[in-house]
Enzyme design. Structure first.
Site, PDB file in Angstrom:
ATOM      1  N   ARG A  89      -6.479   5.351  -6.370  1.00 12.58           N
ATOM      2  CA  ARG A  89      -6.256   6.777  -6.566  1.00 12.58           C
ATOM      3  C   ARG A  89      -6.454   7.176  -8.024  1.00 12.58           C
ATOM      4  NH1 ARG A  89      -0.436   7.327  -4.172  1.00 12.58           N
ATOM      5  NH2 ARG A  89      -0.762   9.562  -4.569  1.00 12.58           N
ATOM      6  N   ILE A 110       0.871  -1.167   0.000  1.00 12.16           N
ATOM      7  CA  ILE A 110       0.000   0.000   0.000  1.00 12.16           C
ATOM      8  C   ILE A 110       0.914   1.224   0.000  1.00 12.16           C
ATOM      9  CG2 ILE A 110      -2.002  -1.082   1.073  1.00 12.16           C
ATOM     10  CD1 ILE A 110      -1.182  -0.052   3.734  1.00 12.16           C
ATOM     11  N   ASP A 111       0.437   2.302  -0.592  1.00 12.28           N
ATOM     12  CA  ASP A 111       1.267   3.482  -0.782  1.00 12.28           C
ATOM     13  C   ASP A 111       1.739   4.075   0.545  1.00 12.28           C
ATOM     14  OD1 ASP A 111       0.769   3.202  -3.479  1.00 12.28           O
ATOM     15  OD2 ASP A 111      -0.898   4.622  -3.472  1.00 12.28           O
ATOM     16  N   LYS A 112       2.812   4.831   0.468  1.00 13.57           N
ATOM     17  CA  LYS A 112       3.397   5.460   1.646  1.00 13.57           C
ATOM     18  C   LYS A 112       2.355   6.232   2.447  1.00 13.57           C
ATOM     19  CE  LYS A 112       6.748   8.989   3.066  1.00 13.57           C
ATOM     20  NZ  LYS A 112       7.809   9.937   2.625  1.00 13.57           N
TER      21      LYS A 112
END
Length: 299
Positions: free
Chosen positions: A235, A135-137
């Site tokens: 996103r 999962i993204d930062k």
């Protein structure tokens, strides 16, 4: 990590790099590197990563031994929701990068995992041990970590076959008219900015289901269920809907009305079959305090 060999019998037609990246949880660039070094054979012959695999092909790939461990354990606090001999469930905070890369060399989730866990799968090499999915930062929430290669392969296959359920909650800009729906596009590198992803005709298929949870005067709280796992998928799909995620300066509005450190996107629910026991495992994570604070202000 000692060298490991994996054998597959094809039941469909697809490219070697696509198939192996999905089966083993590797990046396609990693698969290409292994193929260039002669670690892939198809029906007993060395093959390239772009080879088209056909029904009945016997595919063998060897993951070589890693001689040098470049990633060091770091005593970074992490929320280990659950763990056993095969896997661990981590509730990652916003702001923590999952693994090294793109200028990030330390203080990642992997550095913390190497400190807190005794074993991690070696399929993704020394840079990403144990990492089945990311999962993204600046996205918070749940992800599963594999402690051995058998568990890693099982979990990666569940993600590829869409039997692993990953549900996210996001606050979107604007008011979404549809109550629910399915977004089906192709996602690839943005030709104008290679650091970003975009809906493009030459990308890989990306499928996301969405459902409205609550509408506010100028925002929508929405649930997203991933059917594929493309980079930045939710996103990009939120932007594609015309309602980007609040706080997302990469894919959303440059001028944000809330003082946030990243997008309001949270991996809330994770569901899969345990690789060893065969039991259905379900985990849920509460929305972070900063997320709830924004929702409270909207109410």
């Amino acid at each position: 990590m000692q060298s490991k060999t994996y054998n597959f019998n094809l039941s469909a037609t697809c490219r070697a790099d696509v198939y192996l990246s999905e089966q083993l949880g590797l990046t396609r660039s990693h698969v290409k590197k292994l193929c260039d070094q002669g670690y892939l054979t198809v029906n007993g012959k060395a093959s390239k990563s772009n080879k088209t695999l056909k029904f009945g092909d016997e595919v063998t790939i060897t993951l070589p031994e890693n001689k040098n461990l470049d990633v060091e354990p770091e005593n970074i606090p992490i929320n280990i929701v659950y763990q056993d001999q095969d896997l661990a469930i981590i509730d990652k905070p916003q702001g923590m990068t999952v693994h090294a890369g793109n200028g990030t060399n330390g203080s990642t989730l992997v550095n913390a995992l190497l400190y807190h866990l005794d074993n991690l799968s070696g399929i993704n090499g020394v840079i990403r041990p144990g990492i089945v999915h990311r999962i993204d930062k600046n996205t918070s929430g749940l992800l599963v970590v594999a402690k051995n290669d058998v568990a890693h392969v099982s979990l990666a296959k569940q993600i590829e076959s869409k039997t692993c359920r990953r549900v996210y909650v996001a606050l979107l800009e604007g008011v979404l008219k549809e109550d629910s729906g399915t977004i089906r596009t192709f996602i690839g590198r943005n030709p104008k900015d290679r650091t970003k992803m975009a809906v493009v005709s030459f990308g890989r298929e990306a499928i996301t289901e969405f459902k409205v949870l609550k509408r506010f005067s100028s925002n929508t709280l929405c649930e997203f269920s991933l059917k594929t796992g493309r980079t930045h998928q939710i996103r990009v799909h939120a932007k594609h809907l015309g309602h980007p995620v609040v706080g997302d300066k990469e894919y959303g509005y440059k001028n944000q009305k809330f003082n946030l450190n990243g997008q309001l996107l949270h991996a809330k629910r994770l569901e899969f079959i345990h690789p060893t026991t065969g039991q259905l495992m379900t985990f849920e994570s509460e929305l972070p305090e900063y997320f709830e604070k924004i929702l409270k202000s909207l109410r």
